[in-house]
Design a protein around this motif. Structure first.
Motif, mmCIF file in Angstrom:
data_model
loop_
_atom_site.group_PDB
_atom_site.id
_atom_site.type_symbol
_atom_site.label_atom_id
_atom_site.label_comp_id
_atom_site.label_asym_id
_atom_site.label_seq_id
_atom_site.Cartn_x
_atom_site.Cartn_y
_atom_site.Cartn_z
ATOM 1 N N ASN A 97 0.405 -1.583 0.295
ATOM 2 C CA ASN A 97 0.086 0.283 0.257
ATOM 3 C C ASN A 97 0.616 0.928 0.188
ATOM 4 O O ASN A 97 0.463 2.306 0.160
ATOM 5 C CB ASN A 97 -0.620 0.315 1.041
ATOM 6 C CG ASN A 97 -2.060 -0.946 1.268
ATOM 7 O OD1 ASN A 97 -2.246 -1.489 0.396
ATOM 8 N ND2 ASN A 97 -2.690 -1.272 2.451
ATOM 9 N N ARG A 98 1.942 1.023 -0.577
ATOM 10 C CA ARG A 98 2.410 2.384 -0.376
ATOM 11 C C ARG A 98 3.981 2.947 -1.843
ATOM 12 O O ARG A 98 4.798 1.104 -1.824
ATOM 13 C CB ARG A 98 3.080 2.835 0.966
ATOM 14 C CG ARG A 98 4.679 1.879 0.805
ATOM 15 C CD ARG A 98 4.530 1.417 3.008
ATOM 16 N NE ARG A 98 3.554 0.714 2.908
ATOM 17 C CZ ARG A 98 3.366 0.454 4.527
ATOM 18 N NH1 ARG A 98 4.250 1.002 5.788
ATOM 19 N NH2 ARG A 98 2.219 0.024 5.402
ATOM 20 N N LEU A 99 4.650 3.503 -1.757
ATOM 21 C CA LEU A 99 5.767 3.503 -2.599
ATOM 22 C C LEU A 99 7.003 3.413 -1.771
ATOM 23 O O LEU A 99 6.803 4.898 0.428
ATOM 24 C CB LEU A 99 5.646 5.170 -3.579
ATOM 25 C CG LEU A 99 4.489 5.008 -4.544
ATOM 26 C CD1 LEU A 99 5.051 6.346 -4.979
ATOM 27 C CD2 LEU A 99 5.413 4.300 -5.713
ATOM 28 N N PHE A 101 10.305 4.874 -1.179
ATOM 29 C CA PHE A 101 11.023 5.960 -1.656
ATOM 30 C C PHE A 101 12.454 5.660 -1.103
ATOM 31 O O PHE A 101 13.294 5.007 0.015
ATOM 32 C CB PHE A 101 11.390 7.430 -1.339
ATOM 33 C CG PHE A 101 9.829 8.090 -2.133
ATOM 34 C CD1 PHE A 101 8.685 8.077 -1.045
ATOM 35 C CD2 PHE A 101 9.788 8.269 -3.749
ATOM 36 C CE1 PHE A 101 7.318 8.113 -2.110
ATOM 37 C CE2 PHE A 101 8.880 9.189 -4.084
ATOM 38 C CZ PHE A 101 7.612 8.817 -3.769
ATOM 39 N N GLY A 102 13.753 5.874 -2.332
ATOM 40 C CA GLY A 102 14.973 5.278 -1.909
ATOM 41 C C GLY A 102 14.868 7.347 -1.720
ATOM 42 O O GLY A 102 14.635 8.022 -1.112
ATOM 43 N N TYR B 33 -3.407 9.007 -0.728
ATOM 44 C CA TYR B 33 -1.554 8.884 0.002
ATOM 45 C C TYR B 33 -1.240 10.043 0.942
ATOM 46 O O TYR B 33 -1.320 11.057 0.418
ATOM 47 C CB TYR B 33 -0.930 8.226 -0.583
ATOM 48 C CG TYR B 33 -1.164 6.984 -1.510
ATOM 49 C CD1 TYR B 33 -1.989 6.951 -2.070
ATOM 50 C CD2 TYR B 33 -0.633 5.274 -1.029
ATOM 51 C CE1 TYR B 33 -2.097 5.628 -3.335
ATOM 52 C CE2 TYR B 33 -0.882 4.270 -1.606
ATOM 53 C CZ TYR B 33 -1.321 4.926 -3.057
ATOM 54 O OH TYR B 33 -1.781 3.423 -3.832
ATOM 55 N N TYR B 35 2.252 11.628 2.715
ATOM 56 C CA TYR B 35 3.668 11.245 3.026
ATOM 57 C C TYR B 35 4.462 12.383 2.971
ATOM 58 O O TYR B 35 3.811 13.401 3.384
ATOM 59 C CB TYR B 35 4.432 10.772 1.731
ATOM 60 C CG TYR B 35 3.678 9.715 0.980
ATOM 61 C CD1 TYR B 35 2.755 9.594 0.176
ATOM 62 C CD2 TYR B 35 4.829 8.325 0.585
ATOM 63 C CE1 TYR B 35 2.251 9.381 -0.754
ATOM 64 C CE2 TYR B 35 4.386 7.647 -0.108
ATOM 65 C CZ TYR B 35 3.600 7.554 -0.146
ATOM 66 O OH TYR B 35 2.973 5.874 -1.932
ATOM 67 N N LEU B 43 11.825 10.545 2.735
ATOM 68 C CA LEU B 43 10.280 10.602 1.958
ATOM 69 C C LEU B 43 9.676 9.326 2.834
ATOM 70 O O LEU B 43 9.857 8.394 2.478
ATOM 71 C CB LEU B 43 10.074 10.324 0.117
ATOM 72 C CG LEU B 43 9.823 12.217 -0.338
ATOM 73 C CD1 LEU B 43 10.089 11.611 -1.520
ATOM 74 C CD2 LEU B 43 8.472 12.555 -0.122
ATOM 75 N N PHE B 45 6.103 6.831 3.790
ATOM 76 C CA PHE B 45 4.514 6.982 4.141
ATOM 77 C C PHE B 45 3.874 7.341 5.833
ATOM 78 O O PHE B 45 4.630 7.247 6.227
ATOM 79 C CB PHE B 45 4.326 5.318 3.683
ATOM 80 C CG PHE B 45 3.010 4.517 4.044
ATOM 81 C CD1 PHE B 45 2.773 4.015 4.858
ATOM 82 C CD2 PHE B 45 1.745 5.431 2.899
ATOM 83 C CE1 PHE B 45 1.372 3.721 5.053
ATOM 84 C CE2 PHE B 45 0.938 4.900 2.725
ATOM 85 C CZ PHE B 45 0.458 4.024 4.176
ATOM 86 N N TYR B 48 -3.040 5.605 4.314
ATOM 87 C CA TYR B 48 -3.509 5.269 3.223
ATOM 88 C C TYR B 48 -4.716 5.209 2.876
ATOM 89 O O TYR B 48 -5.681 4.166 3.549
ATOM 90 C CB TYR B 48 -2.626 3.911 2.544
ATOM 91 C CG TYR B 48 -3.686 3.256 0.959
ATOM 92 C CD1 TYR B 48 -4.143 1.519 1.276
ATOM 93 C CD2 TYR B 48 -3.585 3.842 -0.493
ATOM 94 C CE1 TYR B 48 -4.341 1.069 0.422
ATOM 95 C CE2 TYR B 48 -4.086 2.614 -1.055
ATOM 96 C CZ TYR B 48 -4.531 1.983 -0.948
ATOM 97 O OH TYR B 48 -5.290 1.333 -2.204
ATOM 98 N N SER B 58 -0.880 2.858 9.056
ATOM 99 C CA SER B 58 0.388 1.236 9.762
ATOM 100 C C SER B 58 1.768 2.992 9.577
ATOM 101 O O SER B 58 2.250 2.790 10.056
ATOM 102 C CB SER B 58 1.101 0.252 8.796
ATOM 103 O OG SER B 58 1.349 0.755 7.639
#
Lengths: 111, 115
Positions: A97-99, A101-102, B33, B35, B43, B45, B48, B58
């Motif tokens: 459910n998420r990106l 990121f680096g 979303y 972030y 970045l 999370f 969602y 979470s």
């Protein structure tokens, strides 16, 4: 959880030279992979994505990336850097459910 | 508008105050979303939302953080009793569906500064 490694927080490239930004992902299961670009004081803009199918993916502004499962890599390239390419670039797999990121690459283009 | 809209674009507040950040996703987008982007953590999370399903919370760093999405559209992220470590840019993104191969469309963010 998915994660990526982007080496070199700051990358300097001469105008007209090759841009190469490296991204290695952690999962043994090929994830969906994205490259985003962020210009100062703006949100993130999609450059390109790999989901399934062709492993060489073309994106906006002349960028492309090749998904290599054997190397768990998704490196971003552009044959000839332009001044307008100065920005921060993020590689991100999508999962859970998420990106994820680096840390990003800040690209500086030298005239 | 055509894109994801976030307001305010900048917010400065004193430590201990509550803040509300707003996100208007692209019309018709079912997934949303939040972030957070900070110098130290990159970045991250936060939360969602997908349709009428229970949100995935979470990523929320503490119980001072909460978010809601009313009517499947606008979302509000609330931070109670703000701390200096909450200073960051808060980014909202939306996608047309909850499928993982869909690109996320980002707003320009809210820059939050805690004095």
């Amino acid at each position: 959880a998915q994660s990526v490694t982007q080496l070199g927080s700051h990358v300097s490239v001469s105008e007209g030279a090759l841009v190469l930004l490296r991204c290695n992902y952690s999962s043994s299961v090929p994830p969906y992979l994205f490259w985003y670009v962020q210009y100062p004081n703006q949100g993130l803009q999609l450059l390109l994505k790999y989901t399934t199918g062709a492993t060489l993916v073309k994106g906006i502004n002349g960028f492309e990336a090749e998904f290599k499962k054997s190397e768990t890599s998704f490196h971003l390239t552009k044959p000839s850097a332009h001044m307008s390419d100065a920005a921060e670039y993020f590689c991100a797999p999508y999962g859970n459910n998420r990106l994820a990121f680096g840390k990003g690459n800040q690209v500086v283009v030298i005239p | 508008g055509a894109g994801v809209s976030q307001s305010p674009s900048n917010k400065v507040t004193e430590k201990g105050k509550d803040v509300e950040l707003r996100c208007d996703p692209i019309s018709g987008h079912t997934a949303l979303y939040w972030y957070r982007q900070s110098l130290g953590q990159g970045l991250e999370f936060l939360i969602y939302f997908q349709g009428n399903s229970a949100p995935d919370k979470s990523g929320l760093p503490s119980d001072r953080f909460s978010a809601e999405r009313t009517g499947g559209s606008v979302s509000t992220l609330t931070i109670q009793r703000t701390q200096q470590e909450d200073s960051a840019v808060y980014l909202c993104a939306s996608t047309s569906t909850g499928y993982s191969n869909q690109p996320q469309h980002f707003g320009d963010g809210t820059r939050l500064s805690i004095l």
